[in-house]
Write a protein that holds these residues in place. Structure first.
Motif, short mmCIF file in Angstrom:
data_model
loop_
_atom_site.label_atom_id
_atom_site.label_comp_id
_atom_site.label_asym_id
_atom_site.label_seq_id
_atom_site.Cartn_x
_atom_site.Cartn_y
_atom_site.Cartn_z
N SER A 151 22.39 -12.04 -65.19
CA SER A 151 22.12 -12.39 -66.59
C SER A 151 22.84 -13.68 -66.95
CB SER A 151 22.60 -11.27 -67.51
OG SER A 151 21.92 -10.06 -67.22
N PRO A 152 22.29 -14.48 -67.88
CA PRO A 152 22.99 -15.69 -68.35
C PRO A 152 24.38 -15.32 -68.87
CG PRO A 152 20.72 -15.66 -69.11
CD PRO A 152 20.97 -14.32 -68.51
N THR A 153 25.39 -16.05 -68.39
CA THR A 153 26.78 -15.72 -68.74
C THR A 153 27.51 -16.96 -69.21
OG1 THR A 153 26.77 -13.99 -67.03
CG2 THR A 153 28.91 -14.70 -67.87
N ASP A 154 28.11 -16.87 -70.39
CA ASP A 154 28.86 -17.98 -70.97
C ASP A 154 30.22 -18.08 -70.29
OD1 ASP A 154 30.40 -19.70 -72.72
OD2 ASP A 154 28.89 -19.30 -74.26
N VAL A 155 30.60 -19.30 -69.91
CA VAL A 155 31.87 -19.49 -69.21
C VAL A 155 33.05 -19.65 -70.17
CG1 VAL A 155 30.65 -20.56 -67.28
CG2 VAL A 155 31.66 -22.02 -69.05
N GLY A 156 32.79 -19.70 -71.46
CA GLY A 156 33.88 -19.82 -72.43
C GLY A 156 34.45 -21.22 -72.48
N HIS A 157 35.71 -21.33 -72.93
CA HIS A 157 36.34 -22.64 -73.10
C HIS A 157 37.64 -22.69 -72.29
CE1 HIS A 157 33.59 -23.83 -76.30
NE2 HIS A 157 33.74 -22.61 -76.81
N CYS A 158 37.72 -23.67 -71.39
CA CYS A 158 38.96 -23.93 -70.64
C CYS A 158 38.86 -25.33 -70.07
CB CYS A 158 39.19 -22.88 -69.56
SG CYS A 158 37.93 -22.81 -68.27
N ALA A 159 39.99 -25.89 -69.68
CA ALA A 159 40.03 -27.32 -69.35
C ALA A 159 40.07 -27.63 -67.86
CB ALA A 159 41.24 -27.96 -70.03
N GLU A 160 40.79 -26.86 -67.06
CA GLU A 160 41.07 -27.22 -65.67
C GLU A 160 39.87 -26.96 -64.75
OE1 GLU A 160 43.82 -28.80 -64.85
OE2 GLU A 160 44.30 -28.70 -67.00
N PRO A 161 39.82 -27.64 -63.60
CA PRO A 161 38.76 -27.37 -62.63
C PRO A 161 38.77 -25.90 -62.19
CG PRO A 161 39.89 -29.41 -62.07
CD PRO A 161 40.68 -28.77 -63.17
N GLY A 162 37.64 -25.25 -62.28
CA GLY A 162 37.53 -23.87 -61.85
C GLY A 162 38.33 -22.89 -62.67
N CYS A 163 38.68 -23.25 -63.90
CA CYS A 163 39.50 -22.35 -64.73
C CYS A 163 38.73 -21.08 -65.10
CB CYS A 163 40.01 -23.06 -65.97
SG CYS A 163 38.73 -23.90 -66.92
N TYR A 164 37.40 -21.17 -65.11
CA TYR A 164 36.57 -19.97 -65.25
C TYR A 164 36.11 -19.57 -63.85
CZ TYR A 164 32.39 -17.12 -65.86
OH TYR A 164 31.45 -16.12 -65.77
N SER A 165 36.27 -18.30 -63.52
CA SER A 165 35.89 -17.84 -62.19
C SER A 165 35.28 -16.45 -62.30
CB SER A 165 37.11 -17.80 -61.27
OG SER A 165 36.73 -17.42 -59.97
N ARG A 166 34.20 -16.22 -61.56
CA ARG A 166 33.55 -14.91 -61.60
C ARG A 166 33.14 -14.49 -60.19
NH1 ARG A 166 30.82 -11.60 -65.38
NH2 ARG A 166 29.21 -10.29 -64.41
N GLU A 167 33.65 -13.35 -59.76
CA GLU A 167 33.24 -12.76 -58.49
C GLU A 167 31.83 -12.19 -58.64
OE1 GLU A 167 34.97 -12.53 -55.66
OE2 GLU A 167 37.02 -13.07 -56.26
N VAL A 168 31.04 -12.33 -57.59
CA VAL A 168 29.68 -11.80 -57.59
C VAL A 168 29.65 -10.55 -56.72
CG1 VAL A 168 27.25 -12.29 -57.14
CG2 VAL A 168 28.78 -14.14 -57.85
N ASN A 169 29.28 -9.43 -57.31
CA ASN A 169 29.27 -8.15 -56.60
C ASN A 169 27.83 -7.70 -56.36
OD1 ASN A 169 32.22 -7.65 -56.70
ND2 ASN A 169 31.86 -7.60 -58.90
N TYR A 170 27.49 -7.56 -55.08
CA TYR A 170 26.13 -7.19 -54.70
C TYR A 170 26.01 -5.68 -54.49
CZ TYR A 170 25.36 -12.17 -53.98
OH TYR A 170 25.25 -13.52 -54.18
N VAL A 171 24.78 -5.19 -54.52
CA VAL A 171 24.54 -3.77 -54.28
C VAL A 171 24.53 -3.46 -52.78
CG1 VAL A 171 23.21 -3.53 -56.41
CG2 VAL A 171 22.02 -4.03 -54.26
N ALA A 172 24.73 -4.47 -51.96
CA ALA A 172 24.72 -4.31 -50.50
C ALA A 172 26.04 -4.80 -49.92
CB ALA A 172 23.57 -5.10 -49.89
#
Length: 355
Positions: free
Chosen positions: A35-56
Motif C-alpha cells: 500500500s502507498p506509505t508516507d515516509v514522514g518528515h526527517c532530514a538525514e539519508p535513510g532516516c526513514y526505513s521500512r523492512e519488507v516482510n513477505y508471505v514466503a
C-alpha cells in the motif's frame, strides 16, 4: 490465490500462498508494504526505513527465482521536494535480498543511481537521472520496475530529506513477481539443470560433462547453492563402454629384460584393449586406468642376495617398480604385488616387464 512449493514438494520450507495470474503466467509473492506509505518528515539519508516482510521464506523465493525465466518488482515514489539524490548525496536506497544497498530504481543497473526517466532520457530536468531529484516544490513521481532477478526481492526501503513541512514522500512497492520457466539447452550438465527441468527425486543421475558423460548424486532436498546439492561420482563412460581384463602367465619361460611380458591365459578381456600375445595394453580412450599385477617368485638357494624386479611401462618408460629379494640357503617362494592408477591418453601403450 494458490499454494505452491518451489523448493520441492514435501521437502524444505513450508509451501507458500501466492497470486497466480493465469493470463500472463506470472506468480506474485505478496508482502506487507504494497500500500502507498508516507515516509514522514526527517532530514538525514535513510532516516526513514521500512523492512519488507513477505508471505514466503527467503529459501522459497530463491527457489522460485531459480526456476523462473525472469523476476521483477515494481517500485514507485511520489515526491514533493524530496529528492532521492542531491548534490552527490544519496538520500534514498533499497536493500536487495542479501541486504546490499542498491541505488537504481528501474531496470537491472549496477548499484548506480538512476530511475526509469533517466533510462528513457525524459526526466523533468535533463541534467538529473530521476524526476524527484529536481527537488522542486511540486508533485513529482518516479515509477519503475527492477528486473535484476539475481538480487531480488527488495527487503528494505530507505528514504530521507523530507524535513520540510512542504516536503512529502510516499512509496509503493509491488509484489515480488516471476514468470516463465528457465530453459535448459541440450542435455543436462548438472544437478541444477535436472532440478530446473522438474526432477525432485534424490539419487544418482547421468549428466553431460566437459568430455564425456558423468555420474553424479543429486540431493534435491537442498537448493543448488547449498552444500551437498551435487556430489560427483565418476565417469559414466567407464560403465557404458567398459574396459577390463584378467590375464595370467603360468608355465612358459620368459626371461627377457625390459620387454613386455606376454601372457598365455586370457581369463577376461572386455573391450579387447589388452593384447595378451604381445603383453601390451592400448588405452581405448583418455582417462584414468587402474592396473594390478601379483604373482610368485621362486628363488633358488643362494649365499648372496637375489633380486626380482617387475616394472610398469607406459609408452616404453618405467612408471613404477615392485622389488622382491631373497637371501637363503634353501629355495623359497616370495610374492609380489604392483598396483597403479595412471592417466592415459587415447592410444597410449602400457605393459609389464622384468628388470
Amino acid at each position: 490465490m494458490y499454494w505452491i512449493d518451489p523448493d520441492g514438494l514435501g521437502i524444505g520450507d513450508d509451501p507458500i500462498y501466492v497470486f497466480c495470474n493465469m493470463a500472463t503466467g506470472s506468480t506474485a509473492v505478496p508482502h506487507d508494504s504494497e500500500s502507498p506509505t508516507d515516509v514522514g518528515h526527517c532530514a538525514e539519508p535513510g532516516c526513514y526505513s521500512r523492512e519488507v516482510n513477505y508471505v514466503a521464506s527467503s529459501r522459497q523465493m530463491l527457489a522460485l527465482a531459480d526456476l523462473s525465466a525472469q523476476c521483477y518488482q515494481s517500485i514507485k515514489y511520489d515526491c514533493n521536494y524530496a529528492p532521492l539524490e542531491l548534490n552527490g548525496i544519496d538520500y534514498a536506497w533499497w536493500n536487495d535480498k542479501n541486504g546490499v544497498p542498491q541505488y537504481f530504481w528501474a531496470g537491472s543497473g549496477n548499484r548506480t543511481h538512476i530511475c526509469q526517466c533517466g533510462i528513457d532520457g525524459n526526466c523533468v530536468d535533463p541534467a538529473i537521472k530521476c524526476n524527484c531529484d529536481a527537488a522542486a516544490p511540486v508533485q513529482l513521481s518516479d515509477d519503475g520496475v527492477v528486473t535484476k532477478k539475481e538480487i531480488l526481492p527488495i527487503t528494505k526501503l530507505n528514504f530521507g530529506r523530507t524535513q520540510l513541512e512542504t516536503s512529502s514522500g510516499v512509496h509503493t512497492l509491488g509484489p515480488f513477481e516471476c514468470s516463465g520457466q528457465v530453459v535448459v539447452d541440450g542435455m543436462p550438465s548438472s544437478c541444477e539443470d535436472l532440478w530446473k527441468t522438474g526432477h525432485t527425486l534424490s539419487g544418482f543421475y547421468s549428466v553431460m560433462g566437459n568430455l564425456m558423460m558423468e555420474s553424479v548424486y543429486c540431493d534435491f532436498s537442498k537448493l543448488p547453492h547449498e552444500s551437498g546439492f551435487q556430489s560427483w561420482v565418476g565417469f559414466v563412460d567407464i560403465k557404458s563402454s567398459p574396459t577390463y581384463f584378467y590375464v595370467r602367465k603360468l608355465y612358459n619361460y620368459f626371461a627377457q629384460l625390459n620387454t613386455p611380458i606376454p601372457f598365455e591365459t586370457e581369463m577376461v578381456n572386455v573391450g579387447r584393449a589388452m593384447n595378451s600375445t604381445t603383453g601390451i595394453f592400448t588405452a581405448p580412450r583418455t582417462g584414468k586406468y587402474f592396473f594390478s599385477a601379483s604373482g610368485n617368485t621362486n628363488f633358488p638357494a643362494s649365499s648372496y642376495t637375489l633380486l626380482f624386479d617387475i616394472s610398469l611401462y607406459k609408452n616404453g618408460y618405467s612408471v613404477g617398480t615392485s622389488r622382491t629379494d631373497s637371501y637363503s640357503s634353501s629355495s623359497n617362494l616370495k610374492t609380489f604385488t604392483l598396483q597403479a592408477i595412471l592417466d592415459l591418453n587415447k592410444e597410449m601403450k602400457f605393459g609389464w616387464a622384468f628388470r
